[in-house]
Design a protein around this motif. Structure first.
Motif, short mmCIF file in Angstrom:
data_model
loop_
_atom_site.label_atom_id
_atom_site.label_comp_id
_atom_site.label_asym_id
_atom_site.label_seq_id
_atom_site.Cartn_x
_atom_site.Cartn_y
_atom_site.Cartn_z
N THR A 1 -72.67 57.63 -54.29
CA THR A 1 -72.60 56.21 -53.95
C THR A 1 -73.90 55.60 -53.40
OG1 THR A 1 -71.81 56.69 -51.70
CG2 THR A 1 -70.14 56.43 -53.43
N ASP B 1 -65.72 43.07 -52.85
CA ASP B 1 -66.48 44.05 -52.08
C ASP B 1 -66.53 45.39 -52.82
OD1 ASP B 1 -67.78 45.02 -49.54
OD2 ASP B 1 -66.00 46.30 -49.52
N ARG C 1 -70.02 47.12 -54.19
CA ARG C 1 -70.43 48.48 -53.82
C ARG C 1 -70.55 49.37 -55.06
NH1 ARG C 1 -70.05 50.23 -48.57
NH2 ARG C 1 -69.39 48.70 -47.04
N LYS D 1 -66.28 54.80 -51.62
CA LYS D 1 -66.67 55.17 -50.26
C LYS D 1 -66.06 56.54 -49.93
CE LYS D 1 -66.04 50.32 -48.84
NZ LYS D 1 -65.39 49.44 -47.85
#
Length: 494
Positions: free
Chosen positions: A253, A439, A443, A471
């Motif tokens: 990530t 969001d 990301r 995440k």
């Protein structure tokens, strides 16, 4: 018409977890609808040779139901046996309807409840419920490739998730289409059978996967005894494995260079298993490691290098009655075709059978917005609909059971909230839904799944990653720790 408080669709890890935890809360009025003949879901259906979990056993199990695993990576029969044992001990099976499909579910705005039409051994009937909990999962509906002439093949043809054990492969010419997670487990097993019986294996590869060594071992001796006698030790193993796997997250990530050790391990795996330089080149991926799921095997590359195996990298042009023809014009005769091309993950078939407040299906809604949910669990326009393993909850590095338990905890708190407030229904408000998904996609743009240079089943037709969570999993659990009523529109009881 029968009424229950909750209809749960699916009896795999997700649906069973929901049933057990709702019962713990005193929610006993539920019905679990399962199309198969027993619990297990993916692990019941995938019985192909070599079927095994690529997440360590201690982590790929419920936190509330530890088990005396025989190996560090469990084979399919042991996982299926585990799920069945948990179900039997839970005291919930009397509310499971097996060999039963959910034909359609529609929200009744006047009665403020779901009307669920199901079909099973008792025929077709309608059940009403306060909530509809969908635990069908993203790896439940096999996906066949769109290949010209596939339906004209006159030999044996089946998907890896629907393995035909009645087909004798001995001495046959077998083709495996695909080189994903299932295929790399199947190929070594089939290759061995064919090598000992004079058969031949063709493996059709669209893109080479990254495959690292599988550090599997059988628990034995003092270690096995200690794990059996001391459940606390199992928890220590589980915790250590969890954090070791979470170590992949920054590499996927934020900082791709952190994945270099895994890439070196994969490259060493190729060098160990394959000596021919030309074949090594064919199996070396041309995209960043982690862009597709990192696979684990010690036997895949030796199987490809075997004398009775040919790795085909040219595109399949068509299938005839007895052969596969590639774009270069080569025709390879074949007796059996095994299709290992994955599942419907970005267009879940069950969504065609769920109708919300506006009179359209969830599939219709997602054709407009893309597959999306609030916290991977709820969707505007579909009151009291809760999904387990919904959009953007998937994992490329760790156990989905961790995610399932987090979502079930959120659903439990939602049900408690309904009980406490007296509200008839809740649905996420559009603003919260949009913010959450904006969001997520923001990301996602910097992750290896979107920048790594591969085409994967994580991405939809618009190039959006609607499958994975971008995440750490402990972040997901924290954000679903309690039901956030302020993000929801409520419907009061009539």
């Amino acid at each position: 018409m029968t009424h229950v408080e909750h209809v749960i669709v699916g009896a795999g890890f997700a649906g069973l977890c929901a049933a057990i935890k709702l019962q713990e809360d005193g929610e006993r009025e539920f019905l679990v609808v399962e199309k198969g003949s027993t619990v297990g879901g993916t692990w019941r259906d995938n019985t192909y040779p070599g079927a095994c979990c690529d997440v360590p056993s201690q982590l790929y199990s419920y936190s509330f139901a530890s088990h005396d695993w025989s190996k560090s990576y469990s084979p399919q029969p042991e996982i299926q046996d585990y799920i069945e044992r948990v179900a039997q001990r839970s005291g919930t099976l009397d509310r499971f309807a097996f060999d039963t499909t959910m034909e359609h579910a529609a929200w009744d705005a006047d009665a403020q409840r779901w009307e669920v039409r199901i079909s099973g051994p008792e025929g077709e009937r309608t059940v009403t419920s306060t909530t509809l909990i969908v635990g069908a999962g993203g790896l439940s509906e096999p996906k066949l490739p769109e290949i010209d002439g596939l339906d004209t093949f006159q030999g044996e043809l089946f998907h890896s998730a629907r393995w035909d054990h009645g087909v004798d492969l001995a001495g046959k010419r077998v083709a495996v289409i695909g080189t994903g997670a299932s295929a790399i487990q199947i190929i070594p097993e089939v290759q061995q059978v064919l090598a000992s019986t004079g058969g031949h294996l063709d493996v059709y590869q669209r893109s080479a996967p990254w495959v690292i060594p599988r550090n599997d071992r059988t628990y034995k001796g003092a270690e096995a005894t200690a794990l059996q006698r001391f459940p606390a030790l199992r928890k220590v193993y589980r915790t250590g494995i969890y954090w070791a796997h979470e170590g992949y997250v920054p590499a996927f990530t934020m900082v791709p260079k952190l994945a270099l050790p895994a890439q070196k391990a994969a490259e060493a795996n190729i060098a160990l298993g394959i000596k021919d330089p030309a074949l090594r080149a064919k199996v070396t991926p041309q995209f960043a490691i982690g862009c597709k799921r990192i696979l684990r095997s010690n036997t895949y590359y030796p199987a490809l290098a075997a004398d009775n195996t040919e790795l085909v990298t040219d595109r399949i042009a068509k299938v005839t009655g007895n052969a596969i023809v590639t774009a270069d014009g080569v025709e390879r005769p074949v007796d059996v075709i095994v299709v290992a091309t994955g599942f419907h993950t970005t267009e879940l078939p069950i969504t065609e059978h769920i109708t919300g407040t506006a009179g359209h299906t969830l599939a219709d809604a997602w054709r407009t917005t893309g597959m999306a949910a609030y916290k991977g669990t709820t969707v505007p326009g579909f009151p009291n609909l809760f999904m387990i393993v919904g959009p953007n909850t998937g994992q490329g590095h760790t156990s989905m059971v961790f995610i399932i338990e987090a979502q079930v905890a959120y659903i439990r708190d939602a049900v408690r909230t309904l009980r406490r407030t007296g509200y008839a229904a809740v649905e996420p408000n559009p603003a919260a839904f949009r913010k959450w998904n904006a969001d997520l996609q923001r990301r996602m743009k910097r992750t290896v799944w979107n920048t790594g240079g591969c085409s994967s089943w994580y991405l939809d037709d618009q190039g959006r990653n609607t499958v994975l969570w971008p995440k750490a999993t402990f972040t997901f659990r924290r954000q679903l720790a309690s039901f956030d009523l302020d993000a929801y529109d409520v419907r009061k009881s009539a």
